[in-house]
Write an enzyme that holds these catalytic residues in place. Structure first.
Site, PDB file in Angstrom:
ATOM      1  N   CYS A   1      -0.452  -4.476   7.957  1.00 49.52           N
ATOM      2  CA  CYS A   1      -0.112  -3.346   8.821  1.00 49.52           C
ATOM      3  C   CYS A   1       0.560  -3.834  10.108  1.00 49.52           C
ATOM      4  O   CYS A   1       1.512  -3.217  10.596  1.00 49.52           O
ATOM      5  CB  CYS A   1      -1.364  -2.561   9.198  1.00 49.52           C
TER       6      CYS A   1
ATOM      7  N   ASP B   1       2.705   2.344   2.488  1.00 50.15           N
ATOM      8  CA  ASP B   1       2.839   2.930   3.823  1.00 50.15           C
ATOM      9  C   ASP B   1       4.298   2.918   4.273  1.00 50.15           C
ATOM     10  O   ASP B   1       5.045   1.998   3.940  1.00 50.15           O
ATOM     11  CB  ASP B   1       2.034   2.110   4.853  1.00 50.15           C
TER      12      ASP B   1
ATOM     13  N   CYS C   1       0.808  -1.213   0.000  1.00 52.86           N
ATOM     14  CA  CYS C   1       0.000   0.000   0.000  1.00 52.86           C
ATOM     15  C   CYS C   1       0.840   1.262   0.000  1.00 52.86           C
ATOM     16  O   CYS C   1       0.304   2.356  -0.059  1.00 52.86           O
ATOM     17  CB  CYS C   1      -0.921  -0.005   1.220  1.00 52.86           C
TER      18      CYS C   1
ATOM     19  N   CYS D   1      -2.395   4.172   6.623  1.00 55.20           N
ATOM     20  CA  CYS D   1      -3.803   4.091   6.977  1.00 55.20           C
ATOM     21  C   CYS D   1      -3.982   3.996   8.493  1.00 55.20           C
ATOM     22  O   CYS D   1      -3.010   3.865   9.240  1.00 55.20           O
ATOM     23  CB  CYS D   1      -4.421   2.862   6.316  1.00 55.20           C
TER      24      CYS D   1
END
Lengths: 230, 139
Positions: B107, B39, B37, B64
């Site tokens: 994450c 990140d 993503c 996120c």
């Protein structure tokens, strides 16, 4: 790693019983509509998976099939055929949307061949955890810090012109890097389309890495553009 | 998809956001990213050289809500632990605590990677050899 796609599973037509390739939306023998094939998006258009596509031809074929599938044409048809015209149209739309866009097409083709791309793949499931482009991380992080500072300054109404200029410069740089990645991707398309299995496997690996890099870059360019409002 | 209350809480009130002096020998810095993503997460620890206890932990995450919550929780958990204890934290613990859905598991992996990277950096600075146990438990 290279998954062989067998899109040519013969299926008997529900209407005329003549066997045909599973991928087709209409029976080649009796022209009757078929239920949505479970094959890949390429074969919906009668293509073998490849990355360099003739886009005007793809669009033409999309319109041609859309017209043939239009639900109005099945108003007097049986219940099954009505349902299939809707389901086939949905499949055709998905296939066209995915294939016409170069990055989506590349990601889709790589996924078809077993690449682990997308948020559903957690780092733990990745076979190759060293995929993070380390050289980029530091820069990405720093630029994000600058962006945050810029946003903070904006809310108090005094954006620093030096910071603004540095962000604009960064945007030009990352725009350039993004172009480079896209250029490199296209070179790999050619290798994949024309290469043997070994060349393809190496091209796939390179493309997965390029797409990882691209995701960071495009996120950054998006965020910088949003913050600068340019 | 709705975030769990715990994720929302960490997102709205992130614990231990900040920066430690990267050049200090007591500080270990881990900078990691999730290619899924885009990140990026930086996690830093300050270790007491006598006791090997992590006395301070700071993070900064661009990503996120789940990535922010995972790193926020990670700093809370490692604070007060010894370096070896902190290595025992698994991404699955974070998933459970925050009720992360499958699409957000990466994450928590990122947060675990960040802990390991920060500890690894600190060990490198201080000439501590990576223990065999730590090596094998890393992925």
């Amino acid at each position: 790693m290279l998954k062989v796609i067998d899109s040519a599973v013969p299926v008997a037509c529900w209407s005329c019983s003549v066997a045909h390739n599973d991928a087709t939306l209409f029976c080649p023998h009796c022209s009757k509509i078929q239920p949505p094939p479970g094959s890949d998006f390429f074969s919906v258009f009668g293509l073998t998976p490849r990355l360099n596509l003739d886009l005007p031809e793809l669009e033409h074929e999309f319109h041609r099939l859309s017209r043939r599938l239009h639900p109005d044409r099945f108003a007097r048809a049986g219940e099954n055929e009505k349902q299939w015209s809707l389901a086939d149209t949905a499949l055709l739309n998905d296939a066209y949307r995915t294939l016409k866009e170069p990055i989506h097409r590349t990601e889709y083709l790589l996924k078809l061949h077993g690449a682990e791309i997308g948020e559903e793949h957690s780092g733990k499931d990745r076979k190759d955890p060293s995929r993070v482009p380390a050289d980029l991380l530091e820069e990405v992080f720093e630029l994000n810090m600058q962006l945050e500072e810029m946003r903070l300054e904006r809310t108090t109404g005094e954006a620093d012109p030096v910071l603004q200029a540095s962000l604009e410069q960064a945007k030009r740089k990352f725009d350039g890097l993004l172009d480079e990645v896209d250029h490199d991707l296209r070179a790999q398309w050619q290798a994949w389309d024309e290469g043997d299995i070994a060349v393809r496997q190496s091209a796939q690996k390179t493309m997965v890495a390029l797409l990882d890099r691209r995701r960071y870059l495009s996120n950054l360019v998006r965020d910088v553009t949003e913050t600068l409002g340019v | 998809m709705a975030y769990s209350d715990k994720v929302v809480d960490h997102y709205n009130n992130p614990r231990n956001v900040g920066t430690l002096d990267k050049s200090s020998t007591e500080v270990g810095t881990g900078l990691v990213g999730a290619p899924e993503c885009g990140d990026v997460m930086r996690l830093q620890i300050r270790v007491n050289p006598e006791t090997q206890v992590i006395e301070e932990a700071k993070f900064k995450t661009f990503g996120c809500g789940s990535a922010i919550a995972s790193s926020s929780l990670a700093t809370e958990w490692i604070k007060g632990r010894t370096v070896e204890d902190a290595m025992a934290i698994k991404n699955t613990d974070i998933v459970k605590e925050l009720s992360l859905p499958p699409v957000k598991i990466h994450c928590s992996v990122l947060a675990e990677d960040a802990i390991r990277a920060a500890i690894g950096d600190w060990k490198k600075k201080n000439g501590v050899a990576e223990t065999a146990a730590a090596e094998t438990s890393a992925h």
